[in-house]
Design an enzyme around this catalytic site. Structure first.
Site, PDB file in Angstrom:
ATOM      1  N   LYS A 192       0.872  -1.185   0.000  1.00 34.41           N
ATOM      2  CA  LYS A 192       0.000   0.000   0.000  1.00 34.41           C
ATOM      3  C   LYS A 192       0.904   1.228   0.000  1.00 34.41           C
ATOM      4  O   LYS A 192       1.466   1.613   1.024  1.00 34.41           O
ATOM      5  CB  LYS A 192      -0.883  -0.110   1.223  1.00 34.41           C
ATOM      6  CG  LYS A 192      -1.802   0.980   1.691  1.00 34.41           C
ATOM      7  CD  LYS A 192      -2.089   2.178   0.933  1.00 34.41           C
ATOM      8  CE  LYS A 192      -2.351   3.314   1.905  1.00 34.41           C
ATOM      9  NZ  LYS A 192      -1.867   4.593   1.402  1.00 34.41           N
ATOM     10  N   GLY A 244       6.515   5.035   8.489  1.00 35.00           N
ATOM     11  CA  GLY A 244       5.742   6.266   8.476  1.00 35.00           C
ATOM     12  C   GLY A 244       5.798   6.941   9.830  1.00 35.00           C
ATOM     13  O   GLY A 244       6.780   6.787  10.570  1.00 35.00           O
ATOM     14  N   SER A 245       4.737   7.648  10.158  1.00 33.41           N
ATOM     15  CA  SER A 245       4.746   8.458  11.375  1.00 33.41           C
ATOM     16  C   SER A 245       4.431   7.619  12.615  1.00 33.41           C
ATOM     17  O   SER A 245       3.779   6.567  12.527  1.00 33.41           O
ATOM     18  CB  SER A 245       3.694   9.559  11.243  1.00 33.41           C
ATOM     19  OG  SER A 245       2.417   8.968  11.099  1.00 33.41           O
ATOM     20  N   GLY A 249       1.739   4.615  13.215  1.00 33.38           N
ATOM     21  CA  GLY A 249       2.336   3.370  13.717  1.00 33.38           C
ATOM     22  C   GLY A 249       1.602   2.852  14.950  1.00 33.38           C
ATOM     23  O   GLY A 249       1.308   1.664  15.079  1.00 33.38           O
ATOM     24  N   CYS A 302      13.792  10.252   7.317  1.00 36.17           N
ATOM     25  CA  CYS A 302      13.564   9.884   8.721  1.00 36.17           C
ATOM     26  C   CYS A 302      14.843   9.965   9.531  1.00 36.17           C
ATOM     27  O   CYS A 302      14.817  10.300  10.704  1.00 36.17           O
ATOM     28  CB  CYS A 302      12.956   8.501   8.805  1.00 36.17           C
ATOM     29  SG  CYS A 302      13.859   7.307   7.851  1.00 36.17           S
ATOM     30  N   GLU A 400       9.952  16.321  15.375  1.00 38.65           N
ATOM     31  CA  GLU A 400      10.354  16.024  13.999  1.00 38.65           C
ATOM     32  C   GLU A 400       9.652  16.989  13.048  1.00 38.65           C
ATOM     33  O   GLU A 400       8.424  17.075  13.057  1.00 38.65           O
ATOM     34  CB  GLU A 400       9.989  14.584  13.633  1.00 38.65           C
ATOM     35  CG  GLU A 400      10.525  14.196  12.268  1.00 38.65           C
ATOM     36  CD  GLU A 400      10.100  12.797  11.831  1.00 38.65           C
ATOM     37  OE1 GLU A 400       8.920  12.438  12.022  1.00 38.65           O
ATOM     38  OE2 GLU A 400      10.950  12.077  11.291  1.00 38.65           O
TER      39      GLU A 400
HETATM   40  P1  NAP Z   1       2.178   8.566   7.530  1.00 42.03           P
HETATM   41  O1  NAP Z   1       1.179   9.631   7.441  1.00 42.03           O
HETATM   42  O2  NAP Z   1       2.301   7.807   8.796  1.00 42.03           O
HETATM   43  O3  NAP Z   1       1.850   7.570   6.315  1.00 42.03           O
HETATM   44  C1  NAP Z   1       2.594   6.421   6.035  1.00 42.03           C
HETATM   45  C2  NAP Z   1       1.719   5.418   5.316  1.00 42.03           C
HETATM   46  O4  NAP Z   1       0.649   5.014   6.162  1.00 42.03           O
HETATM   47  C3  NAP Z   1       1.064   5.970   4.059  1.00 42.03           C
HETATM   48  O5  NAP Z   1       0.963   4.945   3.099  1.00 42.03           O
HETATM   49  C4  NAP Z   1      -0.316   6.353   4.568  1.00 42.03           C
HETATM   50  O6  NAP Z   1      -1.275   6.408   3.553  1.00 42.03           O
HETATM   51  C5  NAP Z   1      -0.601   5.210   5.510  1.00 42.03           C
HETATM   52  N1  NAP Z   1      -1.621   5.494   6.507  1.00 42.03           N
HETATM   53  C6  NAP Z   1      -2.139   6.705   6.882  1.00 42.03           C
HETATM   54  N2  NAP Z   1      -3.059   6.530   7.870  1.00 42.03           N
HETATM   55  C7  NAP Z   1      -3.108   5.196   8.109  1.00 42.03           C
HETATM   56  C8  NAP Z   1      -3.847   4.393   9.024  1.00 42.03           C
HETATM   57  N3  NAP Z   1      -4.707   4.938   9.883  1.00 42.03           N
HETATM   58  N4  NAP Z   1      -3.645   3.059   9.028  1.00 42.03           N
HETATM   59  C9  NAP Z   1      -2.760   2.492   8.181  1.00 42.03           C
HETATM   60  N5  NAP Z   1      -2.040   3.198   7.278  1.00 42.03           N
HETATM   61  C10 NAP Z   1      -2.215   4.532   7.252  1.00 42.03           C
HETATM   62  O7  NAP Z   1       3.641   9.065   7.238  1.00 42.03           O
HETATM   63  P2  NAP Z   1       4.123   9.983   6.050  1.00 42.03           P
HETATM   64  O8  NAP Z   1       3.689  11.370   6.331  1.00 42.03           O
HETATM   65  O9  NAP Z   1       3.733   9.368   4.763  1.00 42.03           O
HETATM   66  O10 NAP Z   1       5.728   9.848   6.205  1.00 42.03           O
HETATM   67  C11 NAP Z   1       6.442  10.643   7.063  1.00 42.03           C
HETATM   68  C12 NAP Z   1       6.829   9.892   8.331  1.00 42.03           C
HETATM   69  O11 NAP Z   1       7.477   8.663   8.026  1.00 42.03           O
HETATM   70  C13 NAP Z   1       7.841  10.659   9.146  1.00 42.03           C
HETATM   71  O12 NAP Z   1       7.483  10.639  10.514  1.00 42.03           O
HETATM   72  C14 NAP Z   1       9.144   9.910   8.919  1.00 42.03           C
HETATM   73  O13 NAP Z   1      10.089  10.062   9.909  1.00 42.03           O
HETATM   74  C15 NAP Z   1       8.671   8.523   8.763  1.00 42.03           C
HETATM   75  N6  NAP Z   1       9.646   7.723   7.997  1.00 42.03           N
HETATM   76  C16 NAP Z   1      10.367   6.780   8.661  1.00 42.03           C
HETATM   77  C17 NAP Z   1      11.306   5.996   8.001  1.00 42.03           C
HETATM   78  C18 NAP Z   1      12.102   4.945   8.733  1.00 42.03           C
HETATM   79  O14 NAP Z   1      12.675   4.096   8.081  1.00 42.03           O
HETATM   80  N7  NAP Z   1      12.131   4.946  10.047  1.00 42.03           N
HETATM   81  C19 NAP Z   1      11.496   6.177   6.631  1.00 42.03           C
HETATM   82  C20 NAP Z   1      10.752   7.148   5.973  1.00 42.03           C
HETATM   83  C21 NAP Z   1       9.810   7.903   6.666  1.00 42.03           C
HETATM   84  P3  NAP Z   1      -1.609   7.832   2.856  1.00 42.03           P
HETATM   85  O15 NAP Z   1      -0.289   8.506   2.589  1.00 42.03           O
HETATM   86  O16 NAP Z   1      -2.291   7.404   1.633  1.00 42.03           O
HETATM   87  O17 NAP Z   1      -2.442   8.599   3.831  1.00 42.03           O
END
Ligand code: NAP
Ligand code: MG
Length: 498
Positions: A192, A244-245, A249, A302, A400
């Site tokens: 996804k 992701g966030s 998570g 990240c 962050e």
């Molecule tokens: P996000 O809002 O958490 O989204 C990540 C993924 O989860 C997207 O595919 C999103 O879909 C999906 N999602 C959203 N709400 C969800 C829910 N309730 N249940 C299941 N899935 C859901 O994060 P982002 O804004 O895309 O990315 C930024 C964050 O990722 C930052 O905090 C960053 O630090 C972190 N990150 C971490 C790493 C690592 O390896 N540690 C690497 C890269 C990024 P939609 O986008 O379609 O809403």
């Protein structure tokens, strides 16, 4: 003469690209059952790129059923590891042959510079896929010493149906970090992608079929957060691997617990500290590296070095070098091969970063940047921005931001630097610059981070090293042989032989 890949080349190529927006379920591209779509935009100019299937529970159910069926009949899970390896290597070769097309899709959909997608995202994705393909026929179980009347083995078996939910900052690469080990281990996968960047994932699904990955083994469901939520709540998904966030998570972990206790692997955020001691071997290099650590990919990383901790006696010199080095990270048009940074992913993220810049102006000294740029295109472009904080209590020094914003924090002693580095909820990465072995040894042991660099930052992109976080930066690790264990169950088999 080789083709000159200048901005005109990429713009021309963009006109001829076919943008596939249908989901990929059970080996074919399909519309959502409801026929609903959403739009993915290009951050380059904020204009619509393509309609994309908005998958709801009915579509997620179909993808899970296809994955389950393919897993249980053994078209993939039942292959000899070296047969899976051969198909995955074919897929990697196809990705390589389509590097320009995939890199362009990635740049159009995410606003990343084309130099990054051709030189980093695509080669990194292909390397990851090849690495796990090459690994899988070299994995061994165990035969523990036992009572001689018994013979026992410890073996790894695939989990079954693995869902991978990934973000927009490195769309293909983050996906590959999940699907490569999961598929190599014999699982069936449902990917996804983020609604902001679904196009590259959809394109590689077609190439998976060409490579010989059987129907149902690799599926892509597109949609928004609700689509990810449906996967996290599904009773027939065995594992969800998420990047992701922290907020999402947590929700995924809760949903996994509330449904079938599926395995949950989380790679979350960071606020990584880059510590420069007064005995740093090369201050100019530390400054250049500090700029790259935060401004590459527009700070949307990240593991970005978003906190620069500098020992007070060299602060003035380091800051001067840093301000000079930052000039290299002025954004340019993402399809210009000379651009080192590009657009912020969208207006929402742009507003979020701008709010933090306003907060920073209240609580710290603005040293550079802070402005949006309108001369490039109609997308959101931001100057690389640097603040000097009095101490580590500022919000911009703890939260962050996920944008091109660096906060510099002076300190006096190593103990103080380590305490500041460890004070956030995160623990993804850290770095220390010093010429003293005792300092380096103390710091590398005491920093609570999954990766610690010494006299460098973000170096050695090598699949042998696990990547992931301490504390609220997540659990489990991507990359390395350790990642395979996320996608397998251990089985103890005990036979009475005498
Ligand atoms: P996000 O809002 O958490 O989204 C990540 C993924 O989860 C997207 O595919 C999103 O879909 C999906 N999602 C959203 N709400 C969800 C829910 N309730 N249940 C299941 N899935 C859901 O994060 P982002 O804004 O895309 O990315 C930024 C964050 O990722 C930052 O905090 C960053 O630090 C972190 N990150 C971490 C790493 C690592 O390896 N540690 C690497 C890269 C990024 P939609 O986008 O379609 O809403
Ligand atoms: Mg997009």
């Amino acid at each position: 003469m080789p083709e000159l890949k200048d901005r005109a080349y990429w713009l021309e190529k963009a006109k001829t690209l076919r943008l596939e927006g249908r989901a990929f379920i059970d080996g074919v591209y399909v519309d959502a059952h409801s026929r609903a779509t959403f739009c993915t935009y290009s951050p380059i100019d904020a204009l619509p790129l393509a309609p994309v299937a908005l998958c709801a529970s009915a579509d997620v159910d179909l993808a899970v059923a296809a994955a389950r069926r393919s897993f249980e009949v053994g078209v993939w899970s039942g292959l000899a590891p070296r047969e899976r390896k051969s198909v995955l290597l074919k897929w990697a070769a196809l990705l390589e042959a389509h590097t320009d097309e995939l890199a362009l899709l990635e740049s159009l959909d995410s606003g990343k510079p084309i130099a990054d997608t051709t030189g980093g995202d695509l080669p990194g994705t292909i390397y990851c896929l090849r690495w796990f393909a090459e690994l899988i026929d070299k994995v061994h179980g165990e035969v523990p010493a036992t009572d001689p009347r018994f013979f026992g083995t410890v073996t790894h078996q695939p989990l079954g149906v693995v869902a991978a939910v990934v973000p927009w900052n490195y769309p293909l690469l983050m996906a590959a970090w999940k699907f490569s080990p999961a598929l190599a281990a014999g699982n069936s996968v449902i990917l996804k992608p983020s609604e902001k960047t679904p196009l590259s994932a959809l394109r590689i699904a077609g190439l998976a079929v060409e490579a010989g990955i059987p129907a149902g083994v690799f599926n892509v469901v597109t949609g928004d957060g609700a689509t990810g939520r449906d996967l996290s709540l599904h009773g027939d998904v065995d594992c969800i691997a998420f990047t992701g966030s922290g907020k999402v998570g947590r929700e995924i972990a809760k949903n996994a617990a509330a449904s079938n206790l599926k395995r949950v692997w989380l790679e979350l955020g960071g606020k990584s500290a880059n510590i420069v001691m007064a005995d740093c071997p090369d201050i100019a290099q530390a400054a250049r590296s500090a700029a790259a650590a935060i401004f590459a990919n527009m700070g949307q990383v990240c593991s970005a070095g978003s906190r620069l901790l500098v020992q007070r006696s060299i602060a003035d010199q380091l800051i001067q070098e840093l301000l000079d080095a930052t000039d290299d990270y002025q954004p340019g048009h993402p399809l210009d091969p000379d651009s080192v940074t590009g657009a912020i992913i969208d207006g929402v993220q742009f507003e979020r970063v701008c709010e933090y810049i306003e907060i920073g102006k209240q609580e710290a000294q603005l040293l550079k940047g802070g402005n949006s740029l309108s001369h490039i295109e109609s997308g959101a472009y931001l100057e690389p921005t640097i603040f000097l904080a009095k101490d580590s209590s500022a919000r911009i020094a703890n939260e962050e931001i996920f944008g091109p914003v660096l906060v510099v924090i002076p300190f006096d002693t190593l103990e103080e630097a380590i305490a500041i580095a460890n004070q956030t909820e995160y623990g993804l990465a850290a770095a220390v610059w010093s010429s003293d072995l005792k300092t380096i040894h103390t710091a590398t042991r005491q920093l609570k981070a999954g990766t610690v660099w010494v006299n460098c930052y973000d170096e050695l992109v090598d699949m042998n090293f696990p990547f992931g976080g301490f504390k609220e930066s997540g659990n489990g690790r991507d990359n390395s042989a350790h990642a395979l264990s996320k996608y397998t169950e251990l089985k103890s088999t005990i036979m009475r032989c005498g």
